[in-house]
Design a protein around this motif. Structure first.
Motif, PDB file in Angstrom:
ATOM      1  N   UNK A  59     127.081  69.360  13.520  1.00 18.16           N
ATOM      2  CA  UNK A  59     125.777  69.805  14.020  1.00 18.16           C
ATOM      3  C   UNK A  59     125.326  71.193  13.566  1.00 18.16           C
ATOM      4  N   UNK A  60     126.188  71.968  12.905  1.00 18.37           N
ATOM      5  CA  UNK A  60     125.829  73.345  12.557  1.00 18.37           C
ATOM      6  C   UNK A  60     125.189  73.477  11.196  1.00 18.37           C
ATOM      7  N   UNK A  65     122.737  70.723  21.633  1.00 21.19           N
ATOM      8  CA  UNK A  65     123.760  70.429  22.626  1.00 21.19           C
ATOM      9  C   UNK A  65     125.110  70.156  21.998  1.00 21.19           C
ATOM     10  N   UNK A  66     125.114  69.394  20.897  1.00 17.26           N
ATOM     11  CA  UNK A  66     126.367  69.075  20.213  1.00 17.26           C
ATOM     12  C   UNK A  66     127.049  70.340  19.694  1.00 17.26           C
ATOM     13  N   UNK A 110     130.773  71.668  20.541  1.00 18.47           N
ATOM     14  CA  UNK A 110     131.735  71.846  19.454  1.00 18.47           C
ATOM     15  C   UNK A 110     132.336  73.245  19.479  1.00 18.47           C
ATOM     16  N   UNK A 111     131.511  74.260  19.622  1.00 16.74           N
ATOM     17  CA  UNK A 111     132.019  75.640  19.607  1.00 16.74           C
ATOM     18  C   UNK A 111     132.945  75.902  20.792  1.00 16.74           C
ATOM     19  N   UNK A 162     132.909  65.117  21.371  1.00 14.32           N
ATOM     20  CA  UNK A 162     131.498  64.986  21.759  1.00 14.32           C
ATOM     21  C   UNK A 162     130.594  65.909  20.946  1.00 14.32           C
ATOM     22  N   UNK A 163     131.165  66.979  20.389  1.00 14.23           N
ATOM     23  CA  UNK A 163     130.354  67.943  19.638  1.00 14.23           C
ATOM     24  C   UNK A 163     130.171  67.619  18.170  1.00 14.23           C
TER      25      UNK A 163
END
Length: 316
Positions: free
Chosen positions: A23-24, A207-208, A212-213, A226-227
């Motif tokens: 997601x980043x 949100x993901x 993740x972080x 989930x991330x």
């Protein structure tokens, strides 16, 4: 500032990077313990001469000359420092394969910047080198961790400054990279993406990324699982990677928390605990083999030190 002598040289070690981590997109990247080693030496000639010697079969297609990315990066340093360009020879021991999504171009940019700066007495700060690296690459997610090491979140603030946040990565989290024999250029991967994305997809990514972080910070595999989901770039890129979806499924079935495209691909990145990592890597390469693609895997730790340089014995 000093004018480098003919025969003067520096050695520069630059780590591979994995960008996006799902997601980043274009802002999150991590340095990995897999380094390209560069030996840059001043040679006879004008400011257009750049000789490139590659150790290893992966870089056989790479060429020297004034348009080489590493040399163009070096010239940016000399221009900023008010120095005349010099001819260079670069000997490269290539561990990071080109066009595979592991930041090979970022290693060339950082090596050119760091080496050129060192050769003229380091007139530019690391912050300035970071700014130049982002400008040359066009996005920060590879060059920032390549230069600084670690897991880095980079954003252009309202003040128009690049702001870098070093994020935590728990030692229990292992990176499994499955590297196929096929190549995929960043430009091709970017062309596959739409110019605009739906707001709900952007919200899901925010949100993901938060999950993740937090998962990476704590080593919580459920949060990481989930991330590691993306709606901004991966849905449009999986089709460019032969067998990619099947390899992802194999990684998850073998116990990986998540599996995403590393950078622009085609390398895939899986995150898992230490015990499952080798099995995850084997499952990924076996899945690719069933799709007719040769591949290899490596289990890697986060590289924390970033790029570094040291002087070479004078050849004059």
């Amino acid at each position: 500032m000093v004018r480098p002598r003919i025969g003067q040289g520096v050695a520069v070690d630059v780590p591979a990077t994995t960008a996006n981590l799902g997601p980043g997109f274009d802002c999150l990247g991590a340095a990995l313990e897999l380094n390209n080693h560069f030996r840059l030496t001043c040679i006879e000639g004008d400011g257009e001469r750049f000789e490139l010697l590659i150790e290893g079969s992966e870089g056989a297609h790479l060429r020297g000359g004034p348009d080489n990315l590493m040399y163009r990066s070096a010239q940016r340093v000399w221009k900023e420092a008010g120095e005349e360009p010099v001819a260079l020879e670069a000997r490269v021991r290539l561990a990071v394969p080109p066009a595979r999504g592991l930041g090979s171009s970022a290693t060339a940019i950082v090596a050119g910047l760091l080496g050129a700066n060192a050769l003229v007495g380091e007139p530019l700060s690391r912050e300035k080198l970071l700014e130049l690296a982002i400008d040359i690459e066009g996005h920060p997610d590879n060059v920032v961790p390549s230069l600084l090491g670690g897991l880095c979140m980079t954003a252009k603030a309202a003040s128009h400054r690049w702001r870098v946040v070093r994020c935590e990565w728990h030692e229990a989290v292992k990176a499994v990279v499955a590297i196929p024999g096929i190549r995929l250029s960043t430009s091709e991967a970017r062309r596959a993406m739409p110019r605009v994305v739906p707001i709900p997809d952007a919200v899901v990514n925010l949100g993901s990324l938060t999950l993740l972080l937090q998962g990476l910070r704590t080593g919580n595999g459920d949060l990481i699982a989930d991330g590691m989901h993306d709606r901004l770039h991966e849905p449009y890129r999986w089709g460019l990677i032969q067998g990619g979806r099947q390899v992802r499924e194999a990684a998850l079935n073998a116990g990986a928390w998540g599996c995403v495209i590393s950078g622009a691909g085609p390398t895939l990145l899986a995150l898992s605990n230490r015990e499952q990592a080798p099995a995850v890597g084997r499952a990924m390469t076996q899945a690719w083999e069933r799709e007719g693609v040769a591949s290899r895997f490596q289990v890697l730790n986060l590289q924390l030190g970033g790029s570094r340089w040291g002087p070479l014995p004078d050849r004059s």
